[in-house]
Design a protein around this motif. Structure first.
Motif, mmCIF file in Angstrom:
data_model
loop_
_atom_site.group_PDB
_atom_site.id
_atom_site.type_symbol
_atom_site.label_atom_id
_atom_site.label_comp_id
_atom_site.label_asym_id
_atom_site.label_seq_id
_atom_site.Cartn_x
_atom_site.Cartn_y
_atom_site.Cartn_z
ATOM 1 N N SER A 21 1.228 -1.362 -0.128
ATOM 2 C CA SER A 21 -0.202 -0.092 -0.329
ATOM 3 C C SER A 21 0.821 0.862 -0.259
ATOM 4 C CB SER A 21 -0.988 -0.020 0.902
ATOM 5 O OG SER A 21 -1.548 0.906 1.288
ATOM 6 N N PHE A 22 1.945 1.261 0.807
ATOM 7 C CA PHE A 22 2.829 2.057 0.518
ATOM 8 C C PHE A 22 3.311 2.559 -0.070
ATOM 9 C CE2 PHE A 22 7.360 3.828 1.772
ATOM 10 C CZ PHE A 22 6.457 4.593 1.875
ATOM 11 N N LEU A 23 4.347 1.763 -1.150
ATOM 12 C CA LEU A 23 4.571 1.805 -2.644
ATOM 13 C C LEU A 23 3.426 2.231 -3.799
ATOM 14 C CD1 LEU A 23 7.037 -0.973 -2.235
ATOM 15 C CD2 LEU A 23 8.026 1.225 -2.525
ATOM 16 N N ASP A 24 2.237 1.837 -3.452
ATOM 17 C CA ASP A 24 1.655 1.871 -4.820
ATOM 18 C C ASP A 24 1.503 3.779 -4.361
ATOM 19 O OD1 ASP A 24 1.280 -0.666 -5.905
ATOM 20 O OD2 ASP A 24 -0.902 -1.052 -3.956
ATOM 21 N N ASN A 25 1.230 4.197 -3.403
ATOM 22 C CA ASN A 25 0.991 5.606 -3.005
ATOM 23 C C ASN A 25 1.988 6.175 -3.144
ATOM 24 O OD1 ASN A 25 -0.174 7.560 -1.245
ATOM 25 N ND2 ASN A 25 0.428 7.852 0.109
ATOM 26 N N VAL A 26 3.099 6.251 -2.887
ATOM 27 C CA VAL A 26 4.913 6.600 -3.162
ATOM 28 C C VAL A 26 4.713 6.423 -4.634
ATOM 29 C CG1 VAL A 26 7.211 6.702 -3.738
ATOM 30 C CG2 VAL A 26 6.127 6.313 -1.183
ATOM 31 N N LEU A 27 4.000 6.020 -5.447
ATOM 32 C CA LEU A 27 4.665 5.398 -7.096
ATOM 33 C C LEU A 27 2.975 5.480 -7.773
ATOM 34 C CD1 LEU A 27 6.554 2.030 -6.812
ATOM 35 C CD2 LEU A 27 8.111 4.812 -7.535
ATOM 36 N N ARG A 28 2.642 6.162 -7.315
ATOM 37 C CA ARG A 28 0.518 6.823 -7.869
ATOM 38 C C ARG A 28 0.820 7.307 -9.054
ATOM 39 N NH1 ARG A 28 -2.492 9.962 -3.892
ATOM 40 N NH2 ARG A 28 -0.537 11.073 -4.508
ATOM 41 N N ILE A 29 1.514 8.224 -9.038
ATOM 42 C CA ILE A 29 2.139 8.845 -10.623
ATOM 43 C C ILE A 29 2.386 7.883 -11.421
ATOM 44 C CG2 ILE A 29 3.983 9.828 -9.504
ATOM 45 C CD1 ILE A 29 1.256 11.810 -11.772
ATOM 46 N N VAL A 30 3.126 7.549 -11.060
ATOM 47 C CA VAL A 30 3.945 6.498 -11.889
ATOM 48 C C VAL A 30 2.958 5.399 -12.871
ATOM 49 C CG1 VAL A 30 5.566 4.398 -12.725
ATOM 50 C CG2 VAL A 30 6.048 6.682 -11.349
ATOM 51 N N HIS A 31 2.182 4.303 -11.631
ATOM 52 C CA HIS A 31 1.083 3.717 -12.070
ATOM 53 C C HIS A 31 0.236 4.385 -12.839
ATOM 54 C CE1 HIS A 31 2.763 0.786 -9.735
ATOM 55 N NE2 HIS A 31 2.600 1.306 -8.102
ATOM 56 N N GLN A 32 -0.309 5.697 -12.378
ATOM 57 C CA GLN A 32 -0.978 6.782 -13.261
ATOM 58 C C GLN A 32 -0.810 7.090 -15.129
ATOM 59 O OE1 GLN A 32 -1.907 9.751 -11.336
ATOM 60 N NE2 GLN A 32 -3.283 8.938 -10.098
ATOM 61 N N GLU A 33 0.288 7.126 -15.051
ATOM 62 C CA GLU A 33 0.862 7.520 -16.594
ATOM 63 C C GLU A 33 0.922 6.378 -16.728
ATOM 64 O OE1 GLU A 33 4.088 9.309 -16.337
ATOM 65 O OE2 GLU A 33 3.892 11.326 -15.311
ATOM 66 N N ARG A 34 1.590 5.208 -16.278
ATOM 67 C CA ARG A 34 1.473 3.780 -16.786
ATOM 68 C C ARG A 34 -0.107 3.119 -17.409
ATOM 69 N NH1 ARG A 34 2.086 -0.875 -13.592
ATOM 70 N NH2 ARG A 34 0.621 -0.534 -12.761
ATOM 71 N N GLU A 35 -1.268 3.162 -16.543
ATOM 72 C CA GLU A 35 -2.521 2.938 -17.369
ATOM 73 C C GLU A 35 -3.002 4.018 -18.330
ATOM 74 O OE1 GLU A 35 -4.144 3.275 -12.806
ATOM 75 O OE2 GLU A 35 -3.133 2.161 -12.383
ATOM 76 N N GLU A 36 -2.753 4.911 -17.829
ATOM 77 C CA GLU A 36 -3.378 6.314 -19.166
ATOM 78 C C GLU A 36 -2.282 5.866 -20.868
ATOM 79 O OE1 GLU A 36 -5.068 8.712 -21.315
ATOM 80 O OE2 GLU A 36 -5.423 7.916 -18.978
#
Length: 119
Positions: free
Chosen positions: A82-97
């Motif tokens: 959960s912590f890493l998802d929060n830290v890397l949220r912007i990276v995950h959002q860009e990958r999903e986009e």
């Protein structure tokens, strides 16, 4: 007294490059190093809290010697994820986009048909 473990000070080999701008790679590297240190601090604090709740005295030695059971490891793993998802949220959002854009594009055959019909 336990022996002090000496860790390697510098990584060997070339630093991996993920982005065109090397400054972004440096910021990502710093961020991930801080995230790793935060996760270690979280685990150590969790150990201290558990020792206190159990009424056990704690020292650096007892904290270092503490071995969490499977349930505690699972809880810590879930927190870390959960912590890493929060830290890397912007990276995950860009990958999903990017993935969304890839599915929104036309197939090769559709693009050829579109070009052929316009000519």
């Amino acid at each position: 007294m336990s022996e002090r473990i000496e860790l390697q000070k510098k990584a060997r080999g070339l630093r991996p490059e993920y982005f065109a701008d090397p400054a972004i790679d440096k910021v990502l590297s710093i961020t991930m190093a801080l995230a790793g240190e935060t996760a270690v601090l979280h685990d150590r604090l969790d150990t201290i809290e558990r020792l206190l709740e159990a009424g056990k005295p704690f020292t650096r030695a007892t904290i270092d010697a503490y071995v969490p059971d499977e349930i505690i490891r699972t809880d810590r793993d879930a927190w870390r994820e959960s912590f890493l998802d929060n830290v890397l949220r912007i990276v995950h959002q860009e990958r999903e986009e990017l993935a969304k854009r890839a599915t929104d594009t036309q197939t090769y055959e559709e693009a050829i048909a579109l070009v052929e019909n316009e000519v």
